[in-house]
Design an enzyme around this catalytic site. Structure first.
Site, PDB file in Angstrom:
ATOM      1  N   PRO A   2       1.688   1.535 -10.055  1.00 25.58           N
ATOM      2  CG  PRO A   2       0.454   1.570  -8.084  1.00 25.58           C
ATOM      3  CD  PRO A   2       1.863   1.508  -8.596  1.00 25.58           C
ATOM      4  CD  GLU A   3       1.833   2.548 -16.356  1.00 30.46           C
ATOM      5  OE1 GLU A   3       1.148   2.936 -17.329  1.00 30.46           O
ATOM      6  OE2 GLU A   3       2.839   1.842 -16.494  1.00 30.46           O
ATOM      7  CG  HIS A  91       4.897  -3.462   4.359  1.00 30.00           C
ATOM      8  ND1 HIS A  91       6.157  -3.077   4.764  1.00 30.00           N
ATOM      9  CD2 HIS A  91       4.966  -4.785   4.034  1.00 30.00           C
ATOM     10  CE1 HIS A  91       6.968  -4.132   4.675  1.00 30.00           C
ATOM     11  NE2 HIS A  91       6.270  -5.163   4.240  1.00 30.00           N
ATOM     12  NE  ARG A 110       8.971  -2.821  -4.861  1.00 31.45           N
ATOM     13  CZ  ARG A 110       9.292  -3.102  -6.108  1.00 31.45           C
ATOM     14  NH1 ARG A 110       9.767  -2.161  -6.901  1.00 31.45           N
ATOM     15  NH2 ARG A 110       9.136  -4.321  -6.594  1.00 31.45           N
TER      16      ARG A 110
END
Length: 271
Positions: A2-3, A91, A110
């Site tokens: 994500p930016e 998660h 992750r």
């Protein structure tokens, strides 16, 4: 990863659900993220009222009357607002439970994301104190960026992705902005003219603004707080289009590696 547009989209999505709400509790199912979640955080934040939801670079800043939560989505993280009693999925590492019966749920397969806390002004935190100007602010100035680039041998793409020069310009949007400004990504930053730098600043503003309005870019697993993908990917001119014809001139898009990242460019438009 994500930016800035994805983080800003998330900020706008969660803000109405959080501001003015009291924190009932913080549930941490996985303490070991990129940095360990502070053990004292659930007790420190319990009962606090959320006063603001801001953003600095790619960090979300949830301000409360107890201090500020500093949240980073990492490579695969997402924040969703949902019913607090909904069963967690794999998660789902953290829940910020609110007095409305809803919760802000953090999912990160992750585990490169992070959740930290500061009682001091957030701009003094080590992660934020040395960050450069925001690209969508009035302080982002072409003349200043051109001055910073003088004598720099690093590529212009590497230069604009350096958070000491400007924050939040990640790999996708750097490639797209350089295409719009017609600048070859491998060109040394010090060789970019003042006129081209002005075009690049305008292109960075435009591409980030358009991406925010489109809800970001979905390439792997990013979704917004409502679980919807971003649609700016449909407007990409070069990123992940290797071998396909340029939408502007028809020349096949090329790809090479810069700093362990893939760079995409059009040899016809970016001479």
């Amino acid at each position: 990863m994500p930016e800035l547009p994805e983080v800003e989209t998330t900020r706008r999505g969660i803000e109405p659900w959080l501001v003015g709400r009291r924190v009932e509790r913080l549930i941490v199912r996985q303490w070991r993220l990129r940095w360990r979640v502070p053990q004292s955080l659930p007790a420190r934040i319990r009962g606090a009222t959320v006063r603001s939801v801001g953003r600095r670079a790619k960090y979300l800043l949830i301000g409360t009357d107890a201090g500020t939560l500093i949240w980073h989505l990492g490579m695969s993280g997402s924040l969703r607002v949902q019913d607090a009693d909904s069963p967690p999925l794999a998660h789902d590492h953290v829940d910020l439970v609110l007095d409305s019966g809803r919760c802000l749920r953090f999912n990160d397969p992750r585990r490169f994301g992070s959740l930290l806390f500061t009682a001091a002004p957030p701009e003094r935190h080590p992660l934020l104190s040395k960050l450069a100007v925001e690209p969508l602010s009035d302080a982002f100035d072409a003349r200043d960026l051109w001055r910073r680039a003088r004598g720099r041998k690093a590529s212009i793409k590497t230069f604009i992705m350096d958070s000491r020069c400007v924050v939040g310009v990640g790999n996708i949007y750097a490639s797209e902005a350089l295409f719009r400004a017609r600048i070859r990504p491998g060109l040394a930053a010090g060789r970019v003219s003042r006129q081209r730098m002005a075009a690049l600043v305008a292109a960075i503003r435009d591409v980030l603004g358009e991406a925010i309005e489109a809800g970001g870019t979905t390439l792997r697993d990013y979704v917004d707080p409502d679980g919807m993908p971003g649609y700016f990917g449909r407007k990409l001119f070069v990123y992940e289009r290797r071998g396909r014809p340029c939408r502007r001139c028809g020349t096949p898009i090329r790809q090479f590696t810069q700093g362990n990242r893939s760079t995409y460019w059009c040899p016809g438009c970016q001479r």
